[in-house]
Write an enzyme that holds these catalytic residues in place. Structure first.
Site, short mmCIF file in Angstrom:
data_model
loop_
_atom_site.label_atom_id
_atom_site.label_comp_id
_atom_site.label_asym_id
_atom_site.label_seq_id
_atom_site.Cartn_x
_atom_site.Cartn_y
_atom_site.Cartn_z
N SER A 172 0.83 -1.21 0.00
CA SER A 172 0.00 0.00 0.00
C SER A 172 0.86 1.26 0.00
O SER A 172 1.62 1.50 -0.93
CB SER A 172 -0.96 -0.04 1.19
OG SER A 172 -1.92 0.96 1.07
N GLU A 431 -13.58 4.88 6.43
CA GLU A 431 -12.76 5.06 7.63
C GLU A 431 -11.95 6.33 7.47
O GLU A 431 -11.65 6.75 6.35
CB GLU A 431 -11.87 3.84 7.87
CG GLU A 431 -10.84 3.58 6.79
CD GLU A 431 -9.95 2.38 7.09
OE1 GLU A 431 -10.16 1.70 8.11
OE2 GLU A 431 -9.03 2.15 6.30
#
Length: 619
Positions: A172, A431
């Site tokens: 990521s 989130e």
């Protein structure tokens, strides 16, 4: 020890158990590793008698958790490399065989990002091919993407092709030396416990590479190897079109966009998404549009870090007169958005602010197409417990359902799937760490769909002469101001972290939590490490608890909420704080001041950075 001795190491008599274990690990590594670079570096460490470095590389194994693996690429069992990928996949394969009797009919999907580490010869594509080899030698079909893809394409493919599991090789937005191994279950969501424990055990039972483990050439031309690239690309963007509500507005819009993929995989996928929505393509930041594992233009390849990562985007936007910047992280599952203000300043929206805008937009768009008020009873939005409660406020006023889950998309993805299986409509989940699930055909955060849906929102608002900032203010006036502030301290020592949290559980020396924090009175405490929640009649927390991670939430008498927690993937102690006001025109500046004072008190009294030697977040 023959192999180790041959490489210039000898076992000394009377070695400790730790030494004997290290000798055993070293000897196994020399027997099993066929990557010349990592093998040679172990041999060199032995020849140099560098015990300390050997202990770092081979003294422990990466822990397989619900997020899979995440570690630096390099030599030994504590790093991501060819051998640890083979061992991990062998364990995962055996675990899947036990769980799915039809694994050989259904198969798995594997994809990868563009990370590479020349010193150890490791790169995401090679890791993906070795993982594919493991499954194919066991007669299991593998859908292996031929080129890089965004992470959300893996959970999408699992659901679309009804596969047993998915693997994404990515770290990521971590630093360039890291890589990771992220796992999805057959429901299209990330795994939750106890699967991680089961996979972990299976890895330990399958450490020795199987006979053909290293021969990745055998997958080329193998009938069990399928390349889903073309068909998935087509179907993903077809599915995405269903979330386009204003194609004619998009075609005509004067709003200009700049997009950066921050040296990651996002560029061509966001271009395709814009095309699917009828937009002209966004201006791509030329220095950052092509994948580059060195991430040369940024200190951290993480758009969450704010303006530093967006410097080149702002420069291009100023040059092309673009008002909106869209930034994906390197695996394109997250999205940051910035807007040029009338003052000439750039405003980077926080994850909570963009969550408010996208939640409002998806509900407004849904309501425009669904006039039947009874449909509201099956409508859901989700967010994680450390994210802003703005969706709860919108849900209360508009009459749909809101649920909060534990931190992380694995919880939201799995909960969304449960709700969808009961016939419910999950419209949105988010989130605060700039992760958004705008289209439930991906049960994880997706920065590609979020980018184009944000673009449509901006274009639509422009037809009403509104900016994103103005609309955000309107949301806060209608549903109540929600002011948030989050940051973290860096701490590499687990025992210090434990001490800090144990101190909070025994604040007065008599096993009591604190009753105040500076001048702020505490009205409630929830501890998801121990399972305590004083707002529940039986004092037991409703959300699942985990002894392996630290997490305490404090509710304050002034309407503030603050959570302190450890990170699963980084050496950080994070905090999240929010002050919620009821609907109506509150004074946001006064709320900000109050929240800043609360945060300062938490840092001073609860974190005690001097006492625990914590490094603050570098501004």
């Amino acid at each position: 020890m023959a192999a180790a001795a041959a490489a210039g190491a000898t076992a000394t008599p009377g070695t400790t158990g730790m030494d004997a274990r290290l000798d055993q690990e070293t000897e196994r590594w020399l027997r099993w590793d066929k990557n010349p670079l990592t093998l040679e570096s172990v041999k060199q460490l032995i020849a140099d008698g560098n015990k300390e470095e050997l202990q770092k590389c081979l003294g422990s194994r990466m822990e397989f958790g619900t997020a899979g693996l995440r570690a630096a690429m390099g030599t030994g069992t504590s790093h991501m490399n060819d051998l640890t990928i083979i061992q991990t996949t062998q364990g995962f394969c055996r675990y899947l065989e036990k769980q799915f009797s039809d694994l050989k009919q259904r198969g798995v999907v594997i994809s990868f990002d563009a990370r590479a580490h020349p010193p150890s010869g490791g790169n995401s594509k090679r890791f993906a091919r070795l993982a594919a080899t493991t499954f194919i030698t066991q007669g299991i079909p593998v859908y292996l993407f031929s080129g890089i893809t965004p992470t959300p394409f893996v959970p999408y493919t699992v659901l679309h092709l009804k596969l047993c599991a998915g693997i994404m090789i990515t770290a990521s937005h971590n630093p360039k030396q890291d890589n990771g191994y992220k796992v999805y279950w057959d429901n299209g969501a990330q795994i939750t416990s106890p699967h991680d424990k089961g996979i972990s055990r299976a890895i330990e039972e399958n450490l020795e590479p199987w006979p053909q483990a290293w021969d990745d050439s055998l997958i080329d031309g193998n009938p069990l190897l399928r390349d889903p690239t073309a068909s998935i690309n087509k179907s993903y963007f077809e599915d995405l079109k269903k979330y386009c509500f204003h194609r004619s507005v998009n075609k005509e819009t004067k709003v200009k966009f700049v997009h950066t993929s921050v040296h990651g995989v996002g560029h061509e996928f966001v271009q395709s998404a814009f095309q699917a929505f009828g937009f002209a393509p966004p201006e791509a930041v030329p220095e950052q549009k092509d994948p580059d594992p060195e991430f040369p233009t940024v200190k951290y390849p993480n758009p969450e870090e704010g303006k530093g990562v967006l410097t080149l985007s702002f420069a291009l936007a100023d040059k092309t007169k673009a008002k909106i910047v869209l930034a994906n992280d390197p695996d394109a599952d997250r999205l940051a958005v910035a807007e040029k203000q009338d003052s000439g300043e750039w405003r980077v929206f926080s994850g909570n602010e963009l969550g408010a805008l996208l939640g409002w937009w998806l509900f407004t768009s849904w309501k425009g197409k669904n006039q039947d008020p009874s449909a509201l009873k099956d409508l859901y939005m989700l967010s994680s417990t450390v994210s802003s409660k703005i969706l709860r406020a919108i849900a209360l006023k508009e009459g749909f359902h809101f649920e909060e889950t534990l931190t992380g998309f694995k919880w939201m993805g799995n909960r969304a799937k449960q709700l969808m299986d009961q016939g419910k409509n999950v419209l949105f989940a988010f989130e605060e760490a700039i992760g958004y699930m705008c289209c439930p055909f991906v049960l994880d955060k997706d920065g590609v769909s979020a980018a184009v849906i944000s673009a449509e929102l901006a274009s639509f608002l422009a037809t009403r002469n509104l900016s994103l900032s103005q609309q955000l203010k309107a949301i806060y006036v209608e549903y109540g101001y929600h002011i948030t502030k989050a940051s973290y301290f860096i701490c590499h020592d687990q025992s210090t972290i434990k001490k800090l949290f144990e101190n909070l559980r025994n604040y007065d020396g008599k096993n009591n939590y604190p009753k105040t924090c500076g001048r702020f009175e505490i009205s409630g405490i929830r501890d998801l490490t121990t399972g305590y929640d004083d707002s529940q009649p039986d004092k037991k927390a409703v959300l699942p608890t985990s002894k392996s991670s630290q997490m305490i939430t404090f509710t304050f008498a002034n309407g503030g909420v603050a959570t302190m927690r450890t990170s699963g993937t980084e050496p950080k102690i994070k905090y999240y704080s929010e002050l919620c006001a009821p609907p109506g025109n509150s004074d946001p500046e006064q709320l900000k001041k109050e929240l800043n004072e609360l945060v300062s008190a938490i840092e001073e009294h609860f974190f005690q950075p001097q006492k625990y030697n914590l490094q603050p977040k570098a501004e």
